[in-house]
Motif scaffolding. Sequence first.
Motif: not given
Length: 671
Positions: A558-585
């Motif tokens: 799910s996070i990979a999909f948001s990153k690919a679709e929205d971009g790594a610098d988008s607020p949508a991707y940042a929201y999902w990292l904060r809400t679902i989780g960041d695979p890096a950590v």
Amino acid sequence: MLSRRAVLAAAMGLPLSSILLEVEEAQAATTTATPPTIDEMLKTPLVRGASLSPDGQTIAMLAGREVDGKTVASVTFLNAADPANNPRTLKIGVFDIDGIAWANDGRLLIWWRSKSHGENTATGSLLETRFDTPDVRRILAVNTDGGDAVVLFGENARKVSENYDLSYVIDMLRDDPRNILMAAWDVDWSVLALYSVDVYTGVATLIERGVASTYGWFTQNGTPVLRYDVNGRGTVLTIYARAPGAKAWTQVRKIRKSDWKNLDFDVLAGTPEPGVLLVSAVPEGGDMRVLRRFDLRTLQFGETVAQSPGRDLDGAFLDDKGNFLGARYVDDRVSYQFLDPKTTAHHKAMTSFFGGEANVELIEASKDGQRYLALVSGPRMPGSYFFYDKQAKRFEPIGDRSPWLTEDRLAKMDILDVAARDGTKLRAYLTKPNKPGPWPLVVMPHGGPEARDAYDFDTYGQVFAARGWAVLQVNFRGSGGYGAAFAEAGRKHWGDLMQEDVEDAVAQVIAGGSVRADRVAICGASYGGYAALMGAVRKPDLYKSVVAIAGDADLIESIAFSKAEDGADSPAYAYWLRTIGDPAVDRQMMMRASPALRAAEIKAPVLLVHGLKDTIVSAKQSKIMAAALRKAGKSVEHVELRDSGHRGWEPEVYKSVLTKAVEHLSRTLDA
């Protein structure tokens, strides 16, 4: 004098003999109080809208009667001084109709769309324009006597022929009775543009053009002061401001589009002061969304105008001139913080009229603020329009949206206080079938997750209750409406705390003895679809059946999909990292919280439904889940909706999904 049902029938252009027959049939049908069928639940409403003239003298009610598979549209005009007497009906013709509003005291706007063409003249339609596109959306402007009917933009032949949607109104321009502001696609520049449209001639005059990403505008006194741009996927919103007298647009916010309504910056109304707006936002260091002044010249917030203890403000009630009368919020039912305390007493009286069983949502007020239209809904009321005269203190019905869904046929809802295992206080709602219990139970977590359930009509809930199943809806932590802290409490806890909240509510209901512990199922859509799958992972012996509609299954994917679709610098991707989780950590946590990676733990049969055009939750999610379940030797049915997205399904798709869900659940709940 005609009864309420007779007035409704008259609005559909029926002769008096048919009116009386329909009343008798309706009364006979409701004597037995049989539960409604899925077809009845999804049947297109008869009354499609109502509007109060700016002077408060006339109510227009839009209705659509189905005849041989076609919608015959009409408008009924009611005298606000005595709505039940002498209604006058204007036939529109064979068109699907979406809404109605007054351009001024004598000119009406009707939103319509057409999928069938060339048949309108034979039915006496006011519209004789033909289109080559399969689905067009337009606005008809007409006098109250049916005269001078025009389609807005109709004078621009090219725009009409090449633009399927010419129905987007930005500003009704209450100080200009002849014109309104509308947005439409500029076919030459391939951008959305703003037009002044004459409601008597339909002629459109260009005001300004947006850019390639422009989504809409907000105007104050007819002047565009905010512009909304959106990314290609529709997930990131950029808000630009232009103070009165300025020429350039200045960026104010760039946020995830859903945050526009949920968290950050929702413009609800203008003020009498040019360049000052009323905005719903969470103040720095605060918790609840409040209503504050916002100055476009300084781009700074000012004083707080309204706030509600313990609940987020989510809307505004304005009079016909656009003046702010009160702020809206939901505390189980729709409530308001009014500027005038006397109005609070009036709204309380309206709500008391229904014994607390309904929401009274104010939708329009006359320009003098003395007469209101309200849309009343509740667990046993799909929606009815009511008229209120403040001075006369008269509150009366003017039209039921779905009069065949009477209260005695629908299920009641209880409001429950739930204490989670860590002491967190939660609100839940239990819909109870109209038959003796204990009942099978369907747990129905909402989507979002920063949405919420409320004490109101719910189609899925009523369909399930009609089958004799109780339905439990829980506002688990992470839900919206309860403040920033409550929403934050769900961050990165999709697989544990949010699930525990649902489990604790289920345990409380089972302990109460009203439901059967051996007949429990779970069904949800979007985040609710994820919650249904994860619930089956965590409680394999509790849930006997699972329905997951457009739900996430692999959170890392799910996070990979948001990153690919929205971009790594988008607020949508940042929201999902904060809400679902960041695979890096958070990789290990996310893997534990991914149902597809734990499919072997599920015991219940699973129904997966997903639209192949879903841009919010990738259809790949359900494919991954189906493959994992099959590999684990589990029972799974995977239904793909070829031409459907995440929401906004066509009625026939909605019916097929609901029917499939009922069939799937019934195999275990009715066994």
